[in-house]
Design an enzyme around this catalytic site. Sequence first.
Site, PDB file in Angstrom:
ATOM      1  N   ALA A 197      18.848  28.303  27.088  1.00  0.00           N
ATOM      2  CA  ALA A 197      19.621  28.434  28.314  1.00  0.00           C
ATOM      3  C   ALA A 197      20.141  27.044  28.647  1.00  0.00           C
ATOM      4  CB  ALA A 197      18.734  28.958  29.433  1.00  0.00           C
ATOM      5  N   GLY A 216      16.148  30.568  25.302  1.00  0.00           N
ATOM      6  CA  GLY A 216      17.049  31.707  25.456  1.00  0.00           C
ATOM      7  C   GLY A 216      17.825  32.045  24.188  1.00  0.00           C
ATOM      8  N   GLU A 270      15.489  34.050  22.184  1.00  0.00           N
ATOM      9  CA  GLU A 270      15.381  35.334  22.903  1.00  0.00           C
ATOM     10  C   GLU A 270      16.600  36.213  22.624  1.00  0.00           C
ATOM     11  OE1 GLU A 270      14.502  33.306  26.665  1.00  0.00           O
ATOM     12  OE2 GLU A 270      12.691  34.528  26.809  1.00  0.00           O
ATOM     13  N   GLU A 318      10.000  26.551  26.320  1.00  0.00           N
ATOM     14  CA  GLU A 318      10.042  26.624  27.788  1.00  0.00           C
ATOM     15  C   GLU A 318       8.904  25.886  28.483  1.00  0.00           C
ATOM     16  OE1 GLU A 318      10.992  29.034  25.821  1.00  0.00           O
ATOM     17  OE2 GLU A 318      12.653  30.166  26.718  1.00  0.00           O
TER      18      GLU A 318
END
Length: 258
Positions: free
Chosen positions: A67, A113, A116, A136
């Site tokens: 992200a 992300g 993911e 993370e």
Amino acid sequence: KMDYKNILFEYKNAIAYITINRSKQLNALNAETIAELSSAITLAENDKSIKCMIITGAEDKAFVAGADIKEFANYSKKEGENLARKGQEILFDLLENCGTPSIAAINGFALGGGLELAMACHIRIASENAKMGLPEVSLGVIPGYGGTQRLANLVGKGKAMEMITTAGMILAADAKSWGLVNYFCTQEELIPLAETIASKIIRNSPSAIAKAIKAVNAGFEEGINGFEVEKKEFGNCFESEEFKEGTNAFLEKRKANF
Ligand code: DAK
């Protein structure tokens, strides 16, 4: 060909090519990119001429390096939870439950992300330079786009716990032996390999594939009996034109035309 700011969307031979195209930020996912991916996937799902998607990152360094850290640096508790909910709904769950199968071609870093996103795809392959991880906890957050669930489903709880708590990266060979990716190859071979897999998929009945995806996914959902969903979806096949075409083609000793 569609015009987006952060992704490229092209299609040829029944395959949609979706490329995250922010290479200066290692293809990090900001909110706008997530929205564009959501739109492209919805488009692909609704367009019957598209039978498979290949998702990859622009250039040779990153698939998606997570992200966009600049963007989520200032979220509050409420914003964090809301954004996790919304992001999962509009992109990660959308992709996983999409009736059109997707192949993640992991061409470099797939972190946070980014991993993911790859895990929400139906199939993953990686190039030799790929590095995968969920970093993370090194930033003081936890995976928020389904990573704690999908990684454990793919590699088992113990290996998921190791990857998540160490925040470390694994290489393509380990990812393959752990079951995180199905194959790995050189960078040059990556898209051709994805196309080889796609070419096998697109010969088959799209409506049967969509039902099979639904049944497989059902087995991973809390409170839903996958076997029941399979029986129901199996029954639904008998109402489809594609079932008639598939069985007739076999009996007439010709290739099915779906
Ligand atoms: N976000 C923003 N920019 C990024 C980025 C990222 N994730 N990753 C890289 N970049 C940018 C760098 O800042 C740099 O930009 P400039 O400084 O040149 O302007 C450029 O991309 C090139 O990166 P580096 O210079 O760092 O390249 P290196 O080869 O030195 O290192 C690296 C490559 C991949 C090891 C390194 O860039 C790196 O560690 N990147 C960050 C990896 C990471 O921690 N990713 C985030 C994981 S956490 C949420 C739900 C989920 C999440 C968040 C919110 N909500 C529901 C709200 C998920 C979070 C994550 O993904």
